[in-house]
Design a protein around this motif. Structure first.
Motif, short mmCIF file in Angstrom:
data_model
loop_
_atom_site.label_atom_id
_atom_site.label_comp_id
_atom_site.label_asym_id
_atom_site.label_seq_id
_atom_site.Cartn_x
_atom_site.Cartn_y
_atom_site.Cartn_z
N THR A 99 0.81 -1.22 0.00
CA THR A 99 0.00 0.00 0.00
C THR A 99 0.85 1.27 0.00
O THR A 99 0.31 2.37 0.06
CB THR A 99 -0.93 0.04 1.23
OG1 THR A 99 -0.12 0.03 2.43
CG2 THR A 99 -1.86 -1.16 1.25
N GLU A 100 2.16 1.12 -0.08
CA GLU A 100 3.05 2.29 0.00
C GLU A 100 2.77 3.30 -1.11
O GLU A 100 2.71 4.51 -0.86
CB GLU A 100 4.51 1.84 -0.05
CG GLU A 100 4.96 0.98 1.12
CD GLU A 100 4.64 -0.49 0.94
OE1 GLU A 100 4.99 -1.28 1.84
OE2 GLU A 100 4.04 -0.85 -0.10
N ALA A 101 2.59 2.82 -2.34
CA ALA A 101 2.35 3.72 -3.46
C ALA A 101 1.04 4.47 -3.30
O ALA A 101 0.94 5.67 -3.61
CB ALA A 101 2.36 2.94 -4.77
N ALA A 102 0.02 3.77 -2.81
CA ALA A 102 -1.28 4.40 -2.61
C ALA A 102 -1.20 5.53 -1.60
O ALA A 102 -1.77 6.61 -1.79
CB ALA A 102 -2.31 3.36 -2.18
N VAL A 103 -0.50 5.30 -0.50
CA VAL A 103 -0.36 6.33 0.54
C VAL A 103 0.40 7.52 -0.02
O VAL A 103 0.04 8.68 0.22
CB VAL A 103 0.37 5.76 1.77
CG1 VAL A 103 0.63 6.86 2.79
CG2 VAL A 103 -0.46 4.64 2.40
N LYS A 104 1.45 7.27 -0.78
CA LYS A 104 2.26 8.34 -1.36
C LYS A 104 1.42 9.23 -2.27
O LYS A 104 1.47 10.47 -2.18
CB LYS A 104 3.43 7.74 -2.14
CG LYS A 104 4.29 8.78 -2.84
CD LYS A 104 5.40 8.11 -3.65
CE LYS A 104 6.22 9.14 -4.41
NZ LYS A 104 7.29 8.50 -5.22
N GLU A 105 0.64 8.62 -3.17
CA GLU A 105 -0.17 9.39 -4.10
C GLU A 105 -1.30 10.11 -3.38
O GLU A 105 -1.67 11.23 -3.73
CB GLU A 105 -0.73 8.47 -5.19
CG GLU A 105 0.32 7.71 -5.99
CD GLU A 105 1.26 8.62 -6.78
OE1 GLU A 105 1.09 9.85 -6.76
OE2 GLU A 105 2.16 8.06 -7.44
N ALA A 106 -1.88 9.46 -2.37
CA ALA A 106 -2.97 10.08 -1.61
C ALA A 106 -2.48 11.33 -0.88
O ALA A 106 -3.15 12.37 -0.87
CB ALA A 106 -3.55 9.08 -0.60
N LEU A 107 -1.31 11.25 -0.27
CA LEU A 107 -0.73 12.40 0.42
C LEU A 107 -0.43 13.53 -0.57
O LEU A 107 -0.68 14.71 -0.27
CB LEU A 107 0.55 11.99 1.15
CG LEU A 107 0.39 11.41 2.55
CD1 LEU A 107 1.70 10.80 3.04
CD2 LEU A 107 -0.09 12.49 3.52
N ALA A 108 0.11 13.18 -1.71
CA ALA A 108 0.44 14.19 -2.71
C ALA A 108 -0.80 14.95 -3.16
O ALA A 108 -0.79 16.18 -3.29
CB ALA A 108 1.13 13.54 -3.90
N LEU A 109 -1.89 14.22 -3.41
CA LEU A 109 -3.12 14.87 -3.84
C LEU A 109 -3.69 15.74 -2.74
O LEU A 109 -4.12 16.88 -2.98
CB LEU A 109 -4.13 13.81 -4.27
CG LEU A 109 -5.45 14.34 -4.84
CD1 LEU A 109 -5.19 15.16 -6.10
CD2 LEU A 109 -6.40 13.19 -5.16
N ALA A 110 -3.71 15.23 -1.52
CA ALA A 110 -4.28 15.98 -0.40
C ALA A 110 -3.52 17.27 -0.14
O ALA A 110 -4.11 18.29 0.26
CB ALA A 110 -4.29 15.12 0.86
N ARG A 111 -2.21 17.27 -0.35
CA ARG A 111 -1.39 18.43 -0.06
C ARG A 111 -1.13 19.32 -1.27
O ARG A 111 -0.33 20.25 -1.21
CB ARG A 111 -0.06 17.95 0.54
CG ARG A 111 -0.25 17.27 1.89
CD ARG A 111 1.02 16.64 2.43
NE ARG A 111 0.77 16.02 3.74
CZ ARG A 111 1.66 15.31 4.41
NH1 ARG A 111 2.88 15.11 3.89
NH2 ARG A 111 1.36 14.78 5.58
N GLY A 112 -1.82 19.04 -2.36
CA GLY A 112 -1.70 19.88 -3.53
C GLY A 112 -0.39 19.71 -4.29
O GLY A 112 0.01 20.60 -5.05
N GLU A 113 0.27 18.57 -4.12
CA GLU A 113 1.56 18.34 -4.75
C GLU A 113 1.47 17.41 -5.95
O GLU A 113 2.48 17.15 -6.62
CB GLU A 113 2.54 17.75 -3.72
CG GLU A 113 2.74 18.64 -2.50
CD GLU A 113 3.45 17.93 -1.36
OE1 GLU A 113 3.67 16.70 -1.50
OE2 GLU A 113 3.76 18.58 -0.36
N ALA A 114 0.28 16.89 -6.26
CA ALA A 114 0.12 15.93 -7.35
C ALA A 114 -0.05 16.64 -8.68
O ALA A 114 -0.62 17.73 -8.76
CB ALA A 114 -1.08 15.03 -7.07
N LYS A 115 0.44 16.01 -9.74
CA LYS A 115 0.26 16.54 -11.08
C LYS A 115 -1.06 16.07 -11.69
O LYS A 115 -1.48 16.58 -12.72
CB LYS A 115 1.44 16.12 -11.97
CG LYS A 115 2.77 16.71 -11.53
CD LYS A 115 3.88 16.28 -12.48
CE LYS A 115 5.22 16.88 -12.05
NZ LYS A 115 6.32 16.47 -12.96
#
Length: 255
Positions: A99-115
């Motif tokens: 689940t590491e990748a899912a947590v990483k992407e979820a955090l990025a989206l929540a914090r406005g860091e996702a593309k």
């Protein structure tokens, strides 16, 4: 009477939602749990314009959005509706292998860091998809950003209930505008139930998903359906939007 006077006169006569308007299911009714009796938590109202009130309406910002501080507005907009989920957050997440990748992407989206603007959490039941979805909403609330959680069957029931309303509560178009345009929307359990949704339900979800996809609005979806199953049960258009790998707008993570 001026337009402003007409608007406030309409607001004063607005009737709060009643318990009898609750959906005939076990799902929570957002109107009964929202702190605003005028807009039901949507943030605006459709006010009849001059001419035929039944056919001509203009959206205006609800008074609840103009009063109070940002924290109060966030709490009205971000309410989870299901108390049992309130404990879920990134802080209470228990890491499990895979689940590491899912947590990483979820955090990025929540914090406005996702593309990307759309995140699909895909996997079988019991692997933490809902926990991560709620964690995104909780984190965005903490960062004073707007986000909402909706269980898909409950969302469709909420939209369907607008046909039976006898008061001045938000109509179907207002709900579609709210869910299609404002803040981040988390749709939980797209795939619940064995039967294929009705054409009406498919159409409503297509409108919301497509609006968010086209305009880069935040969207998080949890599902146990792959792209082919999603296309067969819901629609090819919804599957195409959620599992898009060409534009970079969507990200899919297997849990």
């Amino acid at each position: 009477m001026t337009d402003l006077e007409r608007i406030w006169d309409w607001l004063r006569q607005a009737v709060p939602p009643r318990a009898s308007d609750a959906p005939k299911s076990g799902y929570p009714n957002p109107y009964l749990q929202s702190s605003c009796a005028l807009c039901g938590g949507l943030g605006w109202l459709n006010v009849p314009t001059q001419g035929d009130p039944a056919r001509s309406k203009a959206p205006i910002l609800c008074a609840c959005q103009e009063e109070g501080d940002l924290d109060r507005r966030l709490s009205r907009f971000n309410h989870l509706l299901i108390p049992e989920l309130a404990h879920m957050s990134f802080d209470t997440w228990k890491p499990t292998p895979g689940t590491e990748a899912a947590v990483k992407e979820a955090l990025a989206l929540a914090r406005g860091e996702a593309k990307f603007s759309t995140l699909v959490l895909f996997g079988q039941y019991g692997n933490g998809k809902t926990h991560l979805l709620v964690s995104i909403v909780q984190e965005m609330t903490r960062l004073k950003r707007f986000a909402r959680y909706r269980y898909v069957p409950a969302l469709l029931q909420e939209l369907r209930s607008t046909f039976d309303r006898q008061d001045s509560g938000p109509d179907l178009a207002s709900h579609q505008e709210s869910y299609g345009s404002h803040g981040l929307l988390g749709l939980d359990d797209l795939g619940a139930g064995k039967e294929r949704p009705s054409p009406w339900s498919i159409e409503q979800l297509e409108i919301i998903v497509n609006e968010r996809y086209e305009n880069g609005r935040g969207l998080v979806v949890t599902t146990n359906l792959g792209v082919r199953e999603l296309a067969e049960k819901w629609s090819p258009r919804i599957a195409e939007r959620l599992f898009d790998r060409r534009t970079g707008k969507a990200k899919q993570v297997v849990m």
